[in-house]
Design a protein around this motif. Sequence first.
Motif, short mmCIF file in Angstrom:
data_model
loop_
_atom_site.label_atom_id
_atom_site.label_comp_id
_atom_site.label_asym_id
_atom_site.label_seq_id
_atom_site.Cartn_x
_atom_site.Cartn_y
_atom_site.Cartn_z
N UNK A 1 52.60 26.83 40.81
CA UNK A 1 52.73 28.04 41.62
C UNK A 1 51.35 28.66 41.78
N UNK A 2 51.09 29.25 42.93
CA UNK A 2 49.82 29.92 43.21
C UNK A 2 50.06 31.42 43.28
N UNK A 3 49.25 32.16 42.53
CA UNK A 3 49.31 33.62 42.50
C UNK A 3 47.94 34.12 42.95
N UNK B 1 45.58 37.49 43.55
CA UNK B 1 45.37 38.92 43.33
C UNK B 1 44.37 39.42 44.37
N UNK B 2 44.77 40.43 45.13
CA UNK B 2 43.92 41.02 46.17
C UNK B 2 42.88 41.94 45.55
N UNK B 3 41.85 42.29 46.33
CA UNK B 3 41.62 41.94 47.73
C UNK B 3 41.04 40.53 47.87
N UNK B 4 41.28 39.95 49.03
CA UNK B 4 40.75 38.63 49.35
C UNK B 4 39.63 38.80 50.37
N UNK B 5 38.74 37.85 50.42
CA UNK B 5 37.64 37.89 51.38
C UNK B 5 38.02 37.29 52.72
N UNK C 1 52.54 33.71 45.62
CA UNK C 1 52.82 35.14 45.47
C UNK C 1 51.50 35.91 45.57
N UNK C 2 51.59 37.12 46.12
CA UNK C 2 50.41 37.99 46.27
C UNK C 2 50.62 39.27 45.47
N UNK C 3 49.52 39.82 44.94
CA UNK C 3 49.55 41.05 44.13
C UNK C 3 48.44 41.96 44.62
N UNK C 4 48.69 43.25 44.57
CA UNK C 4 47.71 44.21 45.07
C UNK C 4 46.47 44.29 44.19
N UNK C 5 46.64 44.13 42.87
CA UNK C 5 45.52 44.21 41.93
C UNK C 5 45.98 43.63 40.59
N UNK C 6 45.10 43.65 39.59
CA UNK C 6 45.46 43.12 38.28
C UNK C 6 46.64 43.87 37.67
N UNK C 7 46.69 45.18 37.82
CA UNK C 7 47.81 45.95 37.26
C UNK C 7 49.14 45.48 37.85
N UNK C 8 49.18 45.27 39.14
CA UNK C 8 50.38 44.78 39.80
C UNK C 8 50.76 43.39 39.28
#
Length: 167
Positions: free
Chosen positions: A29-31, A33-37, A59-66
């Motif tokens: 699985x690929x996760x 963490x944003x932001x992306x370039x 899956x995408x996440x807004x930041x490390x906390x998310x």
Amino acid sequence: MKLNIVLAQPQIPQNTGNIARTCAVTGAALHIIKPMGFTPTDKQLKRAGLDYWHYLDISYYEDFDDFFAKQSGAYFFFSTKAQKRYTDVSYPDRCFIVFGREDAGLPEELLLKHKESCVRIPMMPTLRSLNLSNSVAIAAYEILRQWDFPELQNSGTLTKFDWDSVE
């Protein structure tokens, strides 16, 4: 068994596309963490991942906390700053291997917080680092090797010949 590959703030679409392809062919699985370039619709990202995108669990996440709020398990943080080799670790099922930005790596605060889970790929001391997609492939295949390559095809066939016909 399930491997989880985490990219923290990737900046180069070709690297992420190559990593996505690695995830697809290994069942990882690929996760991200944003932001992306770049954007997920970036032409270079799609080209590097070829036609494997529909095989991908992403899956995408807004930041490390998310990310940490939504995922739990054994984390391993790959960094050139780590003290321990990646081959000195036994990776459990459903582990997460975490990689940082191509230009900056993972935040040192995160590394210090998870000191015992930081690992490195050995390389020459005078050079910065390996390419991100190469590092992910090395790590993923070490873990899959330890797990005896579950659910992966372990032998191939020739297209024009039969292996048993050669003497």
